[in-house]
Design a protein around this motif. Structure first.
Motif, PDB file in Angstrom:
ATOM      1  N   PHE A  74      10.100   9.387   1.570  1.00 46.31           N
ATOM      2  CA  PHE A  74      11.314   8.566   1.488  1.00 46.31           C
ATOM      3  C   PHE A  74      11.010   7.115   1.841  1.00 46.31           C
ATOM      4  CE2 PHE A  74      15.144   6.619   3.118  1.00 46.31           C
ATOM      5  CZ  PHE A  74      16.119   7.017   2.216  1.00 46.31           C
ATOM      6  N   ILE A  75      10.206   6.926   2.888  1.00 47.66           N
ATOM      7  CA  ILE A  75       9.823   5.558   3.282  1.00 47.66           C
ATOM      8  C   ILE A  75       9.069   4.873   2.153  1.00 47.66           C
ATOM      9  CG2 ILE A  75       8.355   4.222   4.844  1.00 47.66           C
ATOM     10  CD1 ILE A  75       9.007   6.270   7.028  1.00 47.66           C
ATOM     11  N   GLU A  76       8.111   5.589   1.558  1.00 53.85           N
ATOM     12  CA  GLU A  76       7.287   4.994   0.510  1.00 53.85           C
ATOM     13  C   GLU A  76       8.088   4.746  -0.767  1.00 53.85           C
ATOM     14  OE1 GLU A  76       4.061   7.838   0.346  1.00 53.85           O
ATOM     15  OE2 GLU A  76       2.815   6.508   1.567  1.00 53.85           O
ATOM     16  N   ALA A  77       9.100   5.571  -1.018  1.00 54.94           N
ATOM     17  CA  ALA A  77       9.884   5.418  -2.241  1.00 54.94           C
ATOM     18  C   ALA A  77      10.936   4.319  -2.131  1.00 54.94           C
ATOM     19  CB  ALA A  77      10.557   6.748  -2.590  1.00 54.94           C
ATOM     20  N   PHE A  78      11.609   4.205  -0.986  1.00 55.32           N
ATOM     21  CA  PHE A  78      12.780   3.338  -0.889  1.00 55.32           C
ATOM     22  C   PHE A  78      12.632   2.154   0.070  1.00 55.32           C
ATOM     23  CE2 PHE A  78      14.427   7.585  -2.050  1.00 55.32           C
ATOM     24  CZ  PHE A  78      15.035   7.264  -3.261  1.00 55.32           C
ATOM     25  N   ILE A  79      11.730   2.250   1.037  1.00 55.48           N
ATOM     26  CA  ILE A  79      11.628   1.187   2.040  1.00 55.48           C
ATOM     27  C   ILE A  79      10.436   0.262   1.795  1.00 55.48           C
ATOM     28  CG2 ILE A  79      11.343   0.706   4.507  1.00 55.48           C
ATOM     29  CD1 ILE A  79      12.860   3.270   5.079  1.00 55.48           C
ATOM     30  N   SER A  80       9.274   0.838   1.543  1.00 57.16           N
ATOM     31  CA  SER A  80       8.075   0.018   1.327  1.00 57.16           C
ATOM     32  C   SER A  80       8.241  -0.993   0.198  1.00 57.16           C
ATOM     33  CB  SER A  80       6.864   0.910   1.075  1.00 57.16           C
ATOM     34  OG  SER A  80       6.508   1.604   2.244  1.00 57.16           O
ATOM     35  N   PRO A  81       8.811  -0.633  -0.961  1.00 54.78           N
ATOM     36  CA  PRO A  81       8.985  -1.638  -2.023  1.00 54.78           C
ATOM     37  C   PRO A  81       9.849  -2.819  -1.592  1.00 54.78           C
ATOM     38  CG  PRO A  81       9.218   0.560  -2.939  1.00 54.78           C
ATOM     39  CD  PRO A  81       9.193   0.721  -1.432  1.00 54.78           C
ATOM     40  N   LEU A  82      10.850  -2.581  -0.756  1.00 57.42           N
ATOM     41  CA  LEU A  82      11.729  -3.663  -0.305  1.00 57.42           C
ATOM     42  C   LEU A  82      11.027  -4.593   0.681  1.00 57.42           C
ATOM     43  CD1 LEU A  82      15.038  -1.645   0.261  1.00 57.42           C
ATOM     44  CD2 LEU A  82      14.393  -3.013  -1.735  1.00 57.42           C
ATOM     45  N   LEU A  83      10.057  -4.047   1.430  1.00 52.48           N
ATOM     46  CA  LEU A  83       9.370  -4.838   2.460  1.00 52.48           C
ATOM     47  C   LEU A  83       8.051  -5.425   1.979  1.00 52.48           C
ATOM     48  CD1 LEU A  83       9.887  -2.510   5.570  1.00 52.48           C
ATOM     49  CD2 LEU A  83      11.208  -4.541   4.935  1.00 52.48           C
ATOM     50  N   SER A  84       7.658  -5.114   0.760  1.00 50.86           N
ATOM     51  CA  SER A  84       6.336  -5.541   0.286  1.00 50.86           C
ATOM     52  C   SER A  84       6.179  -7.049   0.246  1.00 50.86           C
ATOM     53  CB  SER A  84       6.068  -4.965  -1.109  1.00 50.86           C
ATOM     54  OG  SER A  84       7.050  -5.420  -2.034  1.00 50.86           O
ATOM     55  N   THR A  85       7.277  -7.771   0.043  1.00 56.14           N
ATOM     56  CA  THR A  85       7.225  -9.238   0.009  1.00 56.14           C
ATOM     57  C   THR A  85       7.514  -9.844   1.373  1.00 56.14           C
ATOM     58  OG1 THR A  85       7.938  -9.257  -2.305  1.00 56.14           O
ATOM     59  CG2 THR A  85       8.149 -11.308  -1.082  1.00 56.14           C
ATOM     60  N   GLU A  86       8.510  -9.307   2.063  1.00 56.44           N
ATOM     61  CA  GLU A  86       8.921  -9.857   3.350  1.00 56.44           C
ATOM     62  C   GLU A  86       7.976  -9.470   4.489  1.00 56.44           C
ATOM     63  OE1 GLU A  86      11.358 -11.940   3.659  1.00 56.44           O
ATOM     64  OE2 GLU A  86      11.931 -11.776   1.539  1.00 56.44           O
ATOM     65  N   ALA A  87       7.416  -8.284   4.434  1.00 57.60           N
ATOM     66  CA  ALA A  87       6.538  -7.811   5.509  1.00 57.60           C
ATOM     67  C   ALA A  87       5.332  -7.079   4.917  1.00 57.60           C
ATOM     68  CB  ALA A  87       7.297  -6.910   6.465  1.00 57.60           C
ATOM     69  N   PRO A  88       4.466  -7.784   4.207  1.00 59.11           N
ATOM     70  CA  PRO A  88       3.329  -7.137   3.543  1.00 59.11           C
ATOM     71  C   PRO A  88       2.361  -6.466   4.514  1.00 59.11           C
ATOM     72  CG  PRO A  88       3.114  -9.535   3.468  1.00 59.11           C
ATOM     73  CD  PRO A  88       4.483  -9.236   3.947  1.00 59.11           C
ATOM     74  N   LYS A  89       2.192  -7.043   5.696  1.00 62.94           N
ATOM     75  CA  LYS A  89       1.271  -6.452   6.671  1.00 62.94           C
ATOM     76  C   LYS A  89       1.779  -5.082   7.142  1.00 62.94           C
ATOM     77  CE  LYS A  89      -1.579  -9.904   6.703  1.00 62.94           C
ATOM     78  NZ  LYS A  89      -2.939  -9.750   6.108  1.00 62.94           N
ATOM     79  N   LEU A  90       3.079  -4.975   7.286  1.00 62.57           N
ATOM     80  CA  LEU A  90       3.669  -3.698   7.687  1.00 62.57           C
ATOM     81  C   LEU A  90       3.449  -2.652   6.598  1.00 62.57           C
ATOM     82  CD1 LEU A  90       5.420  -1.867   9.460  1.00 62.57           C
ATOM     83  CD2 LEU A  90       7.443  -2.907   8.392  1.00 62.57           C
ATOM     84  N   VAL A  91       3.682  -3.028   5.360  1.00 63.09           N
ATOM     85  CA  VAL A  91       3.504  -2.094   4.243  1.00 63.09           C
ATOM     86  C   VAL A  91       2.041  -1.686   4.123  1.00 63.09           C
ATOM     87  CG1 VAL A  91       3.728  -1.781   1.749  1.00 63.09           C
ATOM     88  CG2 VAL A  91       5.507  -3.008   3.023  1.00 63.09           C
ATOM     89  N   GLU A  92       1.131  -2.629   4.284  1.00 64.27           N
ATOM     90  CA  GLU A  92      -0.301  -2.307   4.212  1.00 64.27           C
ATOM     91  C   GLU A  92      -0.701  -1.349   5.330  1.00 64.27           C
ATOM     92  OE1 GLU A  92      -2.096  -6.154   4.228  1.00 64.27           O
ATOM     93  OE2 GLU A  92      -2.238  -6.225   2.029  1.00 64.27           O
ATOM     94  N   SER A  93      -0.102  -1.505   6.485  1.00 63.84           N
ATOM     95  CA  SER A  93      -0.389  -0.590   7.595  1.00 63.84           C
ATOM     96  C   SER A  93       0.128   0.806   7.287  1.00 63.84           C
ATOM     97  CB  SER A  93       0.239  -1.120   8.888  1.00 63.84           C
ATOM     98  OG  SER A  93      -0.328  -2.356   9.259  1.00 63.84           O
ATOM     99  N   LEU A  94       1.288   0.891   6.624  1.00 66.18           N
ATOM    100  CA  LEU A  94       1.806   2.194   6.201  1.00 66.18           C
ATOM    101  C   LEU A  94       0.898   2.829   5.153  1.00 66.18           C
ATOM    102  CD1 LEU A  94       5.619   1.357   5.922  1.00 66.18           C
ATOM    103  CD2 LEU A  94       4.557   2.905   7.586  1.00 66.18           C
ATOM    104  N   LEU A  95       0.402   2.015   4.235  1.00 62.87           N
ATOM    105  CA  LEU A  95      -0.497   2.516   3.198  1.00 62.87           C
ATOM    106  C   LEU A  95      -1.805   3.020   3.793  1.00 62.87           C
ATOM    107  CD1 LEU A  95       0.025  -0.263   0.495  1.00 62.87           C
ATOM    108  CD2 LEU A  95       0.835   2.090   0.391  1.00 62.87           C
ATOM    109  N   ALA A  96      -2.237   2.383   4.869  1.00 62.78           N
ATOM    110  CA  ALA A  96      -3.504   2.774   5.491  1.00 62.78           C
ATOM    111  C   ALA A  96      -3.444   4.182   6.071  1.00 62.78           C
ATOM    112  CB  ALA A  96      -3.878   1.769   6.587  1.00 62.78           C
ATOM    113  N   LEU A  97      -2.249   4.674   6.357  1.00 64.41           N
ATOM    114  CA  LEU A  97      -2.116   6.018   6.920  1.00 64.41           C
ATOM    115  C   LEU A  97      -2.704   7.071   5.986  1.00 64.41           C
ATOM    116  CD1 LEU A  97       1.537   5.922   8.331  1.00 64.41           C
ATOM    117  CD2 LEU A  97      -0.599   5.784   9.627  1.00 64.41           C
ATOM    118  N   ALA A  98      -2.501   6.887   4.687  1.00 62.65           N
ATOM    119  CA  ALA A  98      -2.983   7.877   3.717  1.00 62.65           C
ATOM    120  C   ALA A  98      -4.498   7.997   3.739  1.00 62.65           C
ATOM    121  CB  ALA A  98      -2.511   7.500   2.313  1.00 62.65           C
TER     122      ALA A  98
END
Length: 241
Positions: A123-147
Motif C-alpha cells: 500500500f505504501i509503495e502503491a499510493f504513498i511513495s509516488p506522491l513523495l518521490s518529488t517532495e521527499a526523494p531521500k525518504l522514498v529511496e530509503s523505502l526502496l532500499a528495504l527490498a
C-alpha cells in the motif's frame, strides 16, 4: 366427458410446482461452509499465479520507477494478491483443520501475518511513495532500499525491523503450513511439498543471488499455492483429490 390419460400425464410434467422450483434454485444459491471453502480455492489459485507474474514484471527498485504506470500496476496487483492470499490460505486451512493440528495452525497464522504485513508495505509503495518521490526523494529511496536488504540515508524507525519480520514469516510459515498440509493428506501432497520448499529455497537463493535476481525464489511457492487452490476449487466432496 372422459379425459385422455396421456394428456393428463403430459400436463403434470409440463406444469411444475413453482414452489418446488424456487426451493431448488435457493438450494443451489445457498451459502454454505463447503461452498465458501471451495471458492477460497479459486482465490488461492489466483494469488499463486499473481505472485509469479508480479516477480517477472516488477520494475527496478529505483526512484525513477516509482512514478511509472508499470510500478502502479505491479503494486495494485500485489495488494490484490495479498488479499486473495489471505482468503485462499484461510480456505485451505479450514478444509484440513481437523487433521492439520498445531503445526497447521502455526503455519496458517504465520503465513497470514506475512500477507497482512506485506499488504501494508505494498500500500505504501502503491499510493504513498509516488506522491513523495518529488517532495521527499531521500525518504522514498530509503523505502526502496528495504527490498534489497540495505539501509537508506534516512532513518525509517521500526520499518526495517518489520520488513525483516516479513521475510522471517515467509521463510518459516511456508514450510510449517506445507508440512502440515502434506501430513493431513487431504490436498495433493506434491503441491504441499512444493509450498513447503518455498522457505528453504528462498533462504538459499537470497544468500546466493543479488536482488532482484532473488525474485525467482517466488516460483515454488506460487506454483504450490496455485496447485493447492485449484485442487480445493475443483474438489467434489466424497471424491478424493
Amino acid at each position: 366427458m372422459k379425459t385422455n390419460p396421456l394428456t393428463s400425464v403430459i400436463d403434470r410434467k409440463t406444469h411444475t410446482n413453482p414452489l418446488s422450483e424456487t426451493r431448488s434454485e435457493n438450494s443451489k444459491m445457498r451459502i454454505t461452509a463447503t461452498n465458501l471453502i471451495r471458492w477460497s480455492g479459486l482465490a488461492a489459485l489466483a494469488a499463486g499465479i499473481l505472485f509469479i507474474i508480479i516477480q517477472t514484471i516488477h520494475p527496478a527498485d529505483i526512484l525513477s520507477s516509482v512514478t511509472t504506470g508499470r510500478w502502479a500496476i505491479v503494486h495494485y496487483l500485489s495488494i490484490t494478491m495479498c488479499l486473495l492470499g489471505l482468503l485462499g490460505i484461510a480456505g485451505i486451512y479450514a478444509r484440513q483443520v481437523e487433521k492439520a493440528g498445531w503445526l497447521g495452525l502455526a503455519g496458517y497464522l504465520l503465513f497470514s501475518l506475512f500477507y497482512a504485513l506485506t499488504m501494508g508495505f505494498q500500500f505504501i509503495e502503491a499510493f504513498i511513495s509516488p506522491l513523495l518521490s518529488t517532495e521527499a526523494p531521500k525518504l522514498v529511496e530509503s523505502l526502496l532500499a528495504l527490498a534489497g536488504g540495505s539501509a537508506g540515508e534516512m532513518s525509517l524507525g521500526v520499518l526495517p525491523a518489520i520488513y525483516s519480520l516479513v521475510g522471517v514469516l515467509y521463510i518459516l510459515g511456508g514450510p510449517l503450513f506445507g508440512i502440515a498440509t502434506f501430513r493431513a493428506g487431504i490436498l495433493p501432497r506434491w503441491a504441499a511439498a512444493l509450498f513447503a520448499s518455498a522457505g528453504p529455497v528462498s533462504a538459499l537463493v537470497i544468500a546466493l543471488l543479488p536482488h532482484p535476481l532473488d525474485r525467482i525464489a517466488a516460483v515454488p511457492l506460487g506454483l504450490g499455492l496455485a496447485w493447492l487452490g485449484y485442487a480445493l476449487w475443483s474438489e467434489r466432496r466424497g471424491n478424493p483429490i
